[in-house]
Design an enzyme around this catalytic site. Structure first.
Site, PDB file in Angstrom:
ATOM      1  CB  CYS A   5      -0.964   0.134   1.307  1.00 12.54           C
ATOM      2  SG  CYS A   5      -2.263   1.101   1.108  1.00 12.54           S
ATOM      3  CB  ALA A   6       0.771   4.499   2.040  1.00 15.19           C
TER       4      ALA A   6
END
Length: 188
Positions: free
Chosen positions: A104-105
């Site tokens: 994800c991030a």
């Protein structure tokens, strides 16, 4: 037995973190949920609270682990990125050629640690704009040398399955897929 450290910061993405913990434990890997905070209670981005097994400060040797996993989520990923101990930890894991996984991030943490310059990575769409000069992939899961990255919550199962395969073997990962009924949905 291989050991995995999953780092938990307040604001972590629950699906990404707990899917990895669950699936890797199912294939008999030793998985420690490690809080980077001052206490073992960590609250996720959606308000789910978990109790970690250890605090980051209790780990004396990062290379005692075969893999470190960085869940995404906001502000979890930014909390991981700003912690100097986390950056030092993953740099030592990289120097020892251990697996470093981010979803994800969380690849922004890899970028700050200087690891995105050496490997193709993927991330949550749009996060790549925070990481200048990277070799970016839009694959669901990207493996390049010892760096494993994935896109986001919906890809957490595939991310965890790839880690299970890398840390065990194809046959064990296949058994895990069957146990979780993955073949039922793999053609969707």
């Amino acid at each position: 037995m291989k050991k995995v450290a999953v780092l938990f910061a307040n604001g972590f993405e629950e699906v990404e973190a707990l899917t990895v913990v669950d699936y890797l434990r199912r294939v008999s890997l030793h998985v420690d949920m490690v809080s980077i905070g001052d206490e073992k209670n960590v609250k996720g981005a959606s308000g789910v609270e978990v109790i970690a097994d250890k605090l980051l400060g209790e780990i004396t040797e990062s290379i005692d682990y075969d893999c470190v996993v960085l869940p995404g989520g906001l502000p979890g990923s930014t909390n991981l990125r700003k912690d100097e101990r986390v950056i030092d930890y993953i740099q030592k894991m990289d120097e020892a050629n251990k697996y470093i996984a981010a979803i994800c991030a969380a690849p922004i943490v890899l970028h700050r640690a200087g690891l995105t310059a050496k490997a193709k990575i993927t991330s949550y769409p749009g996060v790549e704009g925070q990481m200048k000069g990277i070799d970016y992939s839009e694959d669901v899961v990207t493996v390049d040398k010892n760096i494993v990255t994935s896109r986001g919550p919906a890809t957490a199962v595939l991310f965890a399955l790839k880690l299970a395969e890398l840390l065990t073997d194809e046959e064990t990962a296949k058994g895990l897929k069957e146990q979780i009924l993955f073949p039922m949905i793999s053609d969707l």
